[in-house]
Design an enzyme around this catalytic site. Structure first.
Site, PDB file in Angstrom:
ATOM      1  N   CYS A   7     -14.722 -12.969  70.098  1.00 41.30           N
ATOM      2  CA  CYS A   7     -16.003 -12.562  70.682  1.00 41.30           C
ATOM      3  C   CYS A   7     -16.116 -11.055  70.565  1.00 41.30           C
ATOM      4  CB  CYS A   7     -16.142 -13.066  72.126  1.00 41.30           C
ATOM      5  SG  CYS A   7     -14.938 -12.388  73.286  1.00 41.30           S
ATOM      6  N   ASN A  10     -13.525  -9.490  73.935  1.00 46.69           N
ATOM      7  CA  ASN A  10     -12.240 -10.199  74.145  1.00 46.69           C
ATOM      8  C   ASN A  10     -11.807 -10.176  75.611  1.00 46.69           C
ATOM      9  OD1 ASN A  10      -8.757  -9.995  73.083  1.00 46.69           O
ATOM     10  ND2 ASN A  10     -10.024 -11.795  73.258  1.00 46.69           N
ATOM     11  N   CYS A  12     -14.235 -11.984  78.017  1.00 48.77           N
ATOM     12  CA  CYS A  12     -14.993 -13.070  78.669  1.00 48.77           C
ATOM     13  C   CYS A  12     -14.855 -14.401  77.926  1.00 48.77           C
ATOM     14  CB  CYS A  12     -16.475 -12.705  78.792  1.00 48.77           C
ATOM     15  SG  CYS A  12     -16.789 -11.207  79.750  1.00 48.77           S
ATOM     16  N   ARG A  13     -15.548 -14.524  76.792  1.00 49.97           N
ATOM     17  CA  ARG A  13     -15.625 -15.821  76.117  1.00 49.97           C
ATOM     18  C   ARG A  13     -14.359 -16.216  75.367  1.00 49.97           C
ATOM     19  NH1 ARG A  13     -20.791 -14.260  72.791  1.00 49.97           N
ATOM     20  NH2 ARG A  13     -19.727 -12.261  73.066  1.00 49.97           N
ATOM     21  N   SER A  14     -13.868 -15.349  74.481  1.00 50.32           N
ATOM     22  CA  SER A  14     -12.769 -15.783  73.614  1.00 50.32           C
ATOM     23  C   SER A  14     -11.442 -16.009  74.345  1.00 50.32           C
ATOM     24  CB  SER A  14     -12.600 -14.859  72.396  1.00 50.32           C
ATOM     25  OG  SER A  14     -12.251 -13.549  72.753  1.00 50.32           O
ATOM     26  N   ASP A 116     -23.280 -14.419  75.157  1.00 51.76           N
ATOM     27  CA  ASP A 116     -22.503 -13.408  75.869  1.00 51.76           C
ATOM     28  C   ASP A 116     -22.854 -13.421  77.361  1.00 51.76           C
ATOM     29  OD1 ASP A 116     -21.298 -11.136  76.818  1.00 51.76           O
ATOM     30  OD2 ASP A 116     -22.090  -9.805  75.266  1.00 51.76           O
TER      31      ASP A 116
HETATM   32  P1  4NP Z   1     -17.137 -11.078  75.573  1.00 56.70           P
HETATM   33  O1  4NP Z   1     -18.121 -10.322  76.593  1.00 56.70           O
HETATM   34  O2  4NP Z   1     -17.543 -10.648  74.194  1.00 56.70           O
HETATM   35  O3  4NP Z   1     -17.388 -12.515  75.821  1.00 56.70           O
HETATM   36  O4  4NP Z   1     -15.736 -10.630  75.939  1.00 56.70           O
HETATM   37  C1  4NP Z   1     -18.280  -8.936  76.554  1.00 56.70           C
HETATM   38  C2  4NP Z   1     -17.415  -8.119  77.250  1.00 56.70           C
HETATM   39  C3  4NP Z   1     -17.588  -6.746  77.231  1.00 56.70           C
HETATM   40  C4  4NP Z   1     -18.633  -6.208  76.508  1.00 56.70           C
HETATM   41  C5  4NP Z   1     -19.493  -7.023  75.794  1.00 56.70           C
HETATM   42  C6  4NP Z   1     -19.319  -8.397  75.824  1.00 56.70           C
HETATM   43  N1  4NP Z   1     -18.836  -4.802  76.511  1.00 56.70           N
HETATM   44  O5  4NP Z   1     -19.847  -4.359  75.934  1.00 56.70           O
HETATM   45  O6  4NP Z   1     -18.019  -4.058  77.048  1.00 56.70           O
END
Ligand code: 4NP
Length: 148
Positions: A7, A10, A12-14, A116
């Site tokens: 994702c 790294n 939240c989702r992945s 996201d």
């Molecule tokens: P993820 O979510 O891609 O599912 O881990 C996010 C976590 C942090 C950010 C964006 C998406 N960020 O912009 O910091």
């Protein structure tokens, strides 16, 4: 099978998808990484950890950024959304052997992206879980490289 969940951050989702797949396919090599570098070394978002815990899962993952060796060390790189796939394309090395797909390509309901949840309400994290688990179950049941 060696599967890398990907994702943006790294956190939240992945890492959630990694924990779910690792539980469903204990013999597989499963890891996760982000296309961005903001959260390298960090533990997953507390909302991801809470949702995992609610489903009896835990993770020791620390954030890491995807690297070119991942394209040869894994069989399958599974992005959560199309931005992830686009970012992966820009760093894909010439000798890449891994297949790159959306995790949602395995979704029996036909949904394709895992949105996201970072700026969303807590409920979005449970929705990510439900979607990711559905996809991972389908992947484990039929571990081929899907064309979708
Ligand atoms: P993820 O979510 O891609 O599912 O881990 C996010 C976590 C942090 C950010 C964006 C998406 N960020 O912009 O910091």
């Amino acid at each position: 099978m060696r599967v890398l969940m990907i994702c943006l951050g790294n956190i939240c989702r992945s890492p959630m998808a990694e924990a779910v797949l690792a539980q469903l396919a204990p013999a597989w090599q499963v890891d996760s990484a982000g296309t961005g570098d903001w959260h390298v070394g960090q533990r997953p978002d507390p909302r991801t950890l809470t949702v995992l815990k609610g489903h009896g899962l835990a993770t020791a993952h620390r954030g890491r950024q995807v690297r070119s060796a991942d394209f040869t060390e894994f069989d399958l790189l599974l992005g959560m959304d199309r931005n992830n796939l686009r970012d992966l394309e820009t760093i894909r090395p010439k000798n890449a052997t891994a297949h790159v797909r959306l995790l949602g390509a395995y979704d029996p309901t036909g949904e394709s992206e895992v949105p996201d949840p970072y700026h969303e309400a807590d409920a979005a994290f449970e929705e990510v879980y439900v979607q990711v688990e559905r996809c991972c179950r389908a992947l484990v049941a039929k571990p081929g490289i899907t064309g979708r």
